[in-house]
Design an enzyme around this catalytic site. Sequence first.
Site, PDB file in Angstrom:
ATOM      1  N   ALA A 263      10.429  39.487 -25.530  1.00 61.24           N
ATOM      2  CA  ALA A 263      11.746  39.225 -26.116  1.00 61.24           C
ATOM      3  C   ALA A 263      12.305  37.896 -25.627  1.00 61.24           C
ATOM      4  O   ALA A 263      12.162  37.538 -24.466  1.00 61.24           O
ATOM      5  CB  ALA A 263      12.705  40.350 -25.746  1.00 61.24           C
ATOM      6  N   ASP A 264      12.959  37.170 -26.544  1.00 62.79           N
ATOM      7  CA  ASP A 264      13.681  35.974 -26.140  1.00 62.79           C
ATOM      8  C   ASP A 264      15.185  36.287 -26.152  1.00 62.79           C
ATOM      9  O   ASP A 264      15.581  37.414 -26.444  1.00 62.79           O
ATOM     10  CB  ASP A 264      13.324  34.775 -27.029  1.00 62.79           C
ATOM     11  CG  ASP A 264      13.709  34.975 -28.494  1.00 62.79           C
ATOM     12  OD1 ASP A 264      14.588  35.814 -28.783  1.00 62.79           O
ATOM     13  OD2 ASP A 264      13.143  34.280 -29.348  1.00 62.79           O
ATOM     14  N   SER A 265      15.994  35.313 -25.860  1.00 66.05           N
ATOM     15  CA  SER A 265      17.440  35.544 -25.752  1.00 66.05           C
ATOM     16  C   SER A 265      18.046  36.074 -27.048  1.00 66.05           C
ATOM     17  O   SER A 265      18.887  36.969 -27.028  1.00 66.05           O
ATOM     18  CB  SER A 265      18.151  34.249 -25.357  1.00 66.05           C
ATOM     19  OG  SER A 265      17.698  33.831 -24.110  1.00 66.05           O
TER      20      SER A 265
ATOM     21  N   ASP B 231      16.481  37.766 -29.425  1.00 63.59           N
ATOM     22  CA  ASP B 231      16.011  39.149 -29.590  1.00 63.59           C
ATOM     23  C   ASP B 231      16.875  40.104 -28.773  1.00 63.59           C
ATOM     24  O   ASP B 231      17.284  41.167 -29.249  1.00 63.59           O
ATOM     25  CB  ASP B 231      14.555  39.301 -29.116  1.00 63.59           C
ATOM     26  CG  ASP B 231      13.563  38.560 -29.988  1.00 63.59           C
ATOM     27  OD1 ASP B 231      13.817  38.409 -31.191  1.00 63.59           O
ATOM     28  OD2 ASP B 231      12.517  38.147 -29.449  1.00 63.59           O
TER      29      ASP B 231
END
Length: 75
Positions: A32-34, A36
């Site tokens: 996950a990124d920010s 997400d």
Amino acid sequence: MLERIKELVAENLGVDEADITETSSFKGDLGADSLDLFEMVMALEEEYGIEIPTEDLEKIATVGDVISYIESHKE
């Protein structure tokens, strides 16, 4: 609660629900990124009727952290 959170995480992060455990790290294990994480938090807030302040997000790294947070903050 774990099953519903796994569904939400799978939907929001595009990962297989079978790959998600309580110890799964959002960034490390689930990629996950920010953005997400932001979208997932919005879905959790809507699902459980809670608000997760930005400063609390830093303390939430795993699926288990989400469960603990929701259990201690839901009405």
